[in-house]
Design an enzyme around this catalytic site. Sequence first.
Site, mmCIF file in Angstrom:
data_model
loop_
_atom_site.group_PDB
_atom_site.id
_atom_site.type_symbol
_atom_site.label_atom_id
_atom_site.label_comp_id
_atom_site.label_asym_id
_atom_site.label_seq_id
_atom_site.Cartn_x
_atom_site.Cartn_y
_atom_site.Cartn_z
ATOM 1 N N PRO A 1 0.814 -1.215 0.000
ATOM 2 C CA PRO A 1 0.000 0.000 0.000
ATOM 3 C C PRO A 1 0.850 1.270 0.000
ATOM 4 C CG PRO A 1 0.069 -0.945 2.196
ATOM 5 C CD PRO A 1 0.825 -1.892 1.312
ATOM 6 N N GLY A 2 0.404 2.258 -0.728
ATOM 7 C CA GLY A 2 1.056 3.563 -0.736
ATOM 8 C C GLY A 2 0.026 4.632 -0.384
ATOM 9 N N CYS B 1 3.041 28.787 -15.925
ATOM 10 C CA CYS B 1 2.561 29.251 -17.220
ATOM 11 C C CYS B 1 2.050 28.111 -18.085
ATOM 12 C CB CYS B 1 3.671 30.018 -17.923
ATOM 13 S SG CYS B 1 4.102 31.459 -16.964
HETATM 14 N N1 LLP Z 1 3.002 -1.647 -5.934
HETATM 15 C C1 LLP Z 1 3.294 -1.382 -7.214
HETATM 16 C C2 LLP Z 1 4.037 -2.362 -7.993
HETATM 17 C C3 LLP Z 1 2.885 -0.153 -7.788
HETATM 18 O O1 LLP Z 1 3.164 0.095 -9.060
HETATM 19 C C4 LLP Z 1 2.174 0.781 -7.000
HETATM 20 C C5 LLP Z 1 1.745 2.067 -7.558
HETATM 21 C C6 LLP Z 1 1.915 0.465 -5.668
HETATM 22 C C7 LLP Z 1 2.328 -0.763 -5.167
HETATM 23 C C8 LLP Z 1 1.185 1.388 -4.734
HETATM 24 O O2 LLP Z 1 -0.113 1.661 -5.150
HETATM 25 P P1 LLP Z 1 -1.100 2.502 -4.189
HETATM 26 O O3 LLP Z 1 -1.316 1.664 -2.956
HETATM 27 O O4 LLP Z 1 -0.470 3.773 -3.855
HETATM 28 O O5 LLP Z 1 -2.327 2.653 -4.987
HETATM 29 N N2 LLP Z 1 0.681 8.723 -9.192
HETATM 30 C C9 LLP Z 1 -0.628 8.070 -9.228
HETATM 31 C C10 LLP Z 1 -0.589 6.677 -8.684
HETATM 32 C C11 LLP Z 1 0.389 5.777 -9.397
HETATM 33 C C12 LLP Z 1 0.522 4.429 -8.773
HETATM 34 C C13 LLP Z 1 1.619 3.658 -9.374
HETATM 35 N N3 LLP Z 1 1.876 2.392 -8.774
HETATM 36 C C14 LLP Z 1 -1.624 8.957 -8.489
HETATM 37 O O6 LLP Z 1 -1.243 10.015 -7.990
HETATM 38 O O7 LLP Z 1 -2.815 8.619 -8.407
#
Ligand code: LLP
Length: 427
Positions: free
Chosen positions: A287-288, A354
Site C-alpha cells: 500500500p502507498g 505558465c
Molecule cells: N506496488 C506497485 C508495484 C505499484 O506500481 C504501485 C503504484 C503500488 C504498489 C502502490 O499503489 P497505491 O497503494 O499507492 O495505490 N501517481 C498516481 C498513482 C500511481 C501508482 C503507481 N503504482 C496517483 O497520484 O494517483
Amino acid sequence: MDNFSYSDDRLFWHGKDTVALFQQAAEKLQKDFEYAGHFWLYQEEILRERLALLENNLVGCGFYYSVKSQSNLALLRLIAAHARFGADVVSGGELLRTLKAGFPPEKIVFAGVGKSEAELRAALENKIRSIHVESISELKDIARIADELKLIAPVTLRLNPDVEVDTHKHITTGKEENKFGLSENDFQAALKLLGGLPALRLVGLQAHIGSQLFDTVPYIKTAEFLKEKSGIVSAALHVTLDYISLGGGFGIDYHRLEGDAVNFDFATLLTGVRKVLGDTIEIHFEPGRFIAAPLGVLATRVRHLKERSGKTLAIVDAAMNDLIRPMLYEAYHPILPIMRRAGEDKYDIVGPVCESTDTFASARTLSLLNEGDWLAIGYAGAYGSSMSSNFNSRPLIPEVLLTAKGGIRIIRRPQTLDEMFLTENFA
Ligand code: LLP
C-alpha cells in the site's frame, strides 16, 4: 474522527485547529528559514492510525510500503519502526532512501520495468529481500550480475493477471496491454530459464493490478491467478515460494471529508484471500496511497483574485510543479479555506505556472475568499511532494510534520534557488 470538519467556521483537520496549526508552521518556517511561502503539512498521528488500520484489519499479512507515494526520510523512518512494514522501492534512489531511513535490507523489495545495471547491482550487493522481475531480459541481467558477485539472487516474478479494474486509465497496471509485468509467454520462458540458472532463487510471485481501487473482487481474482501459477511453479521447479504479493491499490475517497476515509472492506478481502492462498504462505500487500494520502495537506495562500465571466479566479501560490495530480489525472482534491466566511462564490483555483492546465479545481463552490487567505488542499500526502518538480524554476517547498507530541518539525527545509542551480554548468 472526522478528517475535515468546521467548527465556528474554523477548519479542523483530524481534530486539529488548522488556523493555529498553519500559523505555527508558517512562523517556524519564517523564523528558521525566512520562508513565507506555501508548504506541505503532515500529521504523525494520522500516519500511526493508517499503519494500525492495516495491521489490525489484515491480520497476519506483511506490508511493503510503496515508497514512491511519499518518500520523505523522516516519514519513512517512522514507518520503518513498524515490524510488519517493509518497503517496496522502484529506483536506486528509493533503495538508498529506505536503507538510510532504517529499513533492514531483508524487508525491501525492488520493482520496476527498467532497472539499470547499477540499480540491480545495488539491490544485490545490499542483499535485499527480492527483486521483482518484469522481463526476461531483466532476469538474464540479474543472473549475470549475481554470477559476477558470486551470490544467489532472490527473485520474484511480477505477473500480469489481465484483470479488469475500475479506475482512471492512467493508473491501471494489470492489463495485458500495460507495460508492467510478465505475460503468459514470458512466464513460461522465465520458468525454463530459472530451471537452468542456479544463481537465481525464485522466492515469490507478485501482481499489482492498479491504484485507487475499492472493490475486493479483483484482488481475490488476482489471488486465484497467482495460486494457480504457484502450482505451475512448484511442479516445474520443485520450489516452495516464500510469499505471494497482491500489490498495492487500496483507494481513498477524496470527496469524503467526514469519517476516516476508509472505504475498503478489509474483512472480505482477508477472508477471500486466505481462502484462496491458505495460511502457510506469506501474503503481502504494497500500500502507498492508503497510508500517505490522508497524512498530508498542501497549505497554500490566495495571492490574487480576478473576475472572469460568471466566476472568480483565485490564484494561489502552489502550482502543478508542487501537486500535479489534478492536472495529470483530473484528480479531485478537497480545497478548504481554513477560515470560512459567510457567502459563497464559484472559483477556479489556479497556480502561477505558465500552463492553462495549472488548475487545481474549476468552478468549485467555496465560501467567499479574500486575498491572503490560507487554503488546505486535502488528501495530498500521497503522490504529492514525491511527484513535485522544479518546473518553471520553482524550488521544492518545505515539508512540515506535526509530531505525535504536538511539536512542529521541519522535515524538509525549503530548497534554495542556489541549490536548484547547483548541478548546471554555465562557465
Ligand atoms: N506496488 C506497485 C508495484 C505499484 O506500481 C504501485 C503504484 C503500488 C504498489 C502502490 O499503489 P497505491 O497503494 O499507492 O495505490 N501517481 C498516481 C498513482 C500511481 C501508482 C503507481 N503504482 C496517483 O497520484 O494517483
